[in-house]
Design an enzyme around this catalytic site. Sequence first.
Site, PDB file in Angstrom:
ATOM      1  N   SER A  21      -8.664   5.002  -5.072  1.00 12.03           N
ATOM      2  CA  SER A  21      -7.493   4.323  -5.630  1.00 12.03           C
ATOM      3  C   SER A  21      -6.794   3.436  -4.611  1.00 12.03           C
ATOM      4  CB  SER A  21      -6.501   5.352  -6.171  1.00 12.03           C
ATOM      5  OG  SER A  21      -6.098   6.243  -5.144  1.00 12.03           O
TER       6      SER A  21
ATOM      7  N   GLU B 173     -24.433  27.065  -4.853  1.00 10.12           N
ATOM      8  CA  GLU B 173     -24.852  27.107  -3.454  1.00 10.12           C
ATOM      9  C   GLU B 173     -24.711  28.513  -2.886  1.00 10.12           C
ATOM     10  OE1 GLU B 173     -23.327  24.242  -0.792  1.00 10.12           O
ATOM     11  OE2 GLU B 173     -24.146  22.525  -1.880  1.00 10.12           O
TER      12      GLU B 173
ATOM     13  N   GLN C 133      -8.977  13.743   0.647  1.00 11.70           N
ATOM     14  CA  GLN C 133      -8.188  14.658  -0.169  1.00 11.70           C
ATOM     15  C   GLN C 133      -8.615  16.095   0.085  1.00 11.70           C
ATOM     16  OE1 GLN C 133      -7.300  13.506  -4.330  1.00 11.70           O
ATOM     17  NE2 GLN C 133      -8.642  11.745  -3.992  1.00 11.70           N
TER      18      GLN C 133
ATOM     19  N   CYS D 250       0.504   3.381   3.408  1.00 11.87           N
ATOM     20  CA  CYS D 250       0.870   2.880   4.732  1.00 11.87           C
ATOM     21  C   CYS D 250       2.194   3.486   5.213  1.00 11.87           C
ATOM     22  CB  CYS D 250       0.982   1.349   4.702  1.00 11.87           C
ATOM     23  SG  CYS D 250      -0.591   0.486   4.884  1.00 11.87           S
TER      24      CYS D 250
ATOM     25  N   CYS E 163       0.847  -1.198   0.000  1.00 14.53           N
ATOM     26  CA  CYS E 163       0.000   0.000   0.000  1.00 14.53           C
ATOM     27  C   CYS E 163       0.880   1.245   0.000  1.00 14.53           C
ATOM     28  CB  CYS E 163      -0.919   0.002   1.220  1.00 14.53           C
ATOM     29  SG  CYS E 163      -1.819   1.557   1.443  1.00 14.53           S
TER      30      CYS E 163
ATOM     31  N   HIS F 101      -4.115   0.388   8.216  1.00 20.85           N
ATOM     32  CA  HIS F 101      -4.632   0.157   6.867  1.00 20.85           C
ATOM     33  C   HIS F 101      -6.075  -0.336   6.887  1.00 20.85           C
ATOM     34  CE1 HIS F 101      -4.240  -0.734   2.571  1.00 20.85           C
ATOM     35  NE2 HIS F 101      -4.763  -1.926   2.795  1.00 20.85           N
TER      36      HIS F 101
ATOM     37  N   HIS G 261     -18.680  21.715   2.409  1.00 21.88           N
ATOM     38  CA  HIS G 261     -18.925  22.990   1.754  1.00 21.88           C
ATOM     39  C   HIS G 261     -18.994  24.076   2.812  1.00 21.88           C
ATOM     40  CE1 HIS G 261     -20.782  21.495  -2.309  1.00 21.88           C
ATOM     41  NE2 HIS G 261     -19.471  21.425  -2.255  1.00 21.88           N
TER      42      HIS G 261
ATOM     43  N   HIS H 125      -6.797   2.188   1.883  1.00 18.46           N
ATOM     44  CA  HIS H 125      -6.279   2.811   3.097  1.00 18.46           C
ATOM     45  C   HIS H 125      -7.155   4.015   3.442  1.00 18.46           C
ATOM     46  CE1 HIS H 125      -2.815   3.326   5.901  1.00 18.46           C
ATOM     47  NE2 HIS H 125      -3.334   4.538   5.992  1.00 18.46           N
TER      48      HIS H 125
ATOM     49  N   ASN I 114     -13.447   9.911  -1.053  1.00 17.49           N
ATOM     50  CA  ASN I 114     -14.074   8.854  -1.841  1.00 17.49           C
ATOM     51  C   ASN I 114     -13.750   7.538  -1.150  1.00 17.49           C
ATOM     52  OD1 ASN I 114     -14.977  10.621  -3.898  1.00 17.49           O
ATOM     53  ND2 ASN I 114     -12.962  10.562  -4.856  1.00 17.49           N
TER      54      ASN I 114
ATOM     55  N   HIS J  96      -8.353   7.392   3.836  1.00 18.13           N
ATOM     56  CA  HIS J  96      -7.767   8.669   3.460  1.00 18.13           C
ATOM     57  C   HIS J  96      -8.801   9.565   2.780  1.00 18.13           C
ATOM     58  CE1 HIS J  96      -7.645   6.730  -0.501  1.00 18.13           C
ATOM     59  NE2 HIS J  96      -7.412   7.921  -1.032  1.00 18.13           N
TER      60      HIS J  96
END
Length: 331
Positions: free
Chosen positions: A156, A177, A163, A51, A48, A110, A272, A159, A148, A161
């Site tokens: 992807s 909005e 963004q 990790c 990974c 993980h 948001h 693990h 996600n 996580h």
Amino acid sequence: MSLDPPHRRKNLLTGEWVLVSPQRMNRPWQGERKSTAAAARASHDPDCYLCPGNLRSGGQHNPAYDAVFTFANDFPALEARETSPVEPGGFFQEMPARGEARVICYSPDHSATLAGMEDPQRRAVIEEWCRLSAELGARWDHVQIFENKGAMMGASSPHPHGQVWASDYVPTLVEREDACQRKADGSLLANVIAAEDEASERIVASNAHWQAVVPHWAAWPFEVLLIARDDVRRLEELTYDARDALAAILGRVLTAYDRLFLTDFPYSMGWHGAPHALGEDCAHWRLHAHFYPPLLRSAEIRKHMVGFELLAETQRDLTPEAAAERLRRLM
């Protein structure tokens, strides 16, 4: 079974309409089915790239981190470097886009998820969200924090996580909005909280600082809108108590998701807050997060935004009220 007739509902945050067709919940299903059984993950995967201590795809080694770890995305969608200005005019339009992107590893474990963490661990992630919103918001017009979760949502890596993408422009959905909240009578989302408290049928979970609802205009089957009860515009404005309360309500909502179909529930979620480009001109904003999970009938059957949804307008079968009731039962 008695069902409401087809009708449309307006998304108060974007101005768009959603077609609700409850009678379609009775239709047979012979579409996509796939196994979602997942092997138990070890707490450390030597292959990974997220990790601790492992080599990332970009060629850097992760430190032996033992808490939340954030690093610059090795393959960012936005870059901070200056680009050549775009020549104005012409039929087709384009504009330069600058920014920066980071990856937030929620835990060195993980096998962890936000749902499975204890409140102090979730609180550490929240602190990092708040820190990054303040830091990047000092340099960029908008800071988008998101996660996600699950291969179904395009993650992807399994693990745990999320963004952060910071940009020198305010993205399209956030602009919508902003416009809808700006033209509302008073605080739009404060009014939503009051109306949902009174109706109660769409509330999934609630505490002194947060309300989690399947919004009246939800597009995804088990979509959740998490709204700050306090008059705050951005993550960094949250008080100590509000951050504690956020860790607790996240645990309740995400655990209910996992219990719904007895699976590691996939979703896309994101915060948001008022774009930092607005400065102090953001009294109309209220901090909130969106949760968009794709699953519809089981761990194997998901909602597809296709056909009418792509060509005309968003449509859903399961009513938001029925979805909220099912999630509440799992708290």
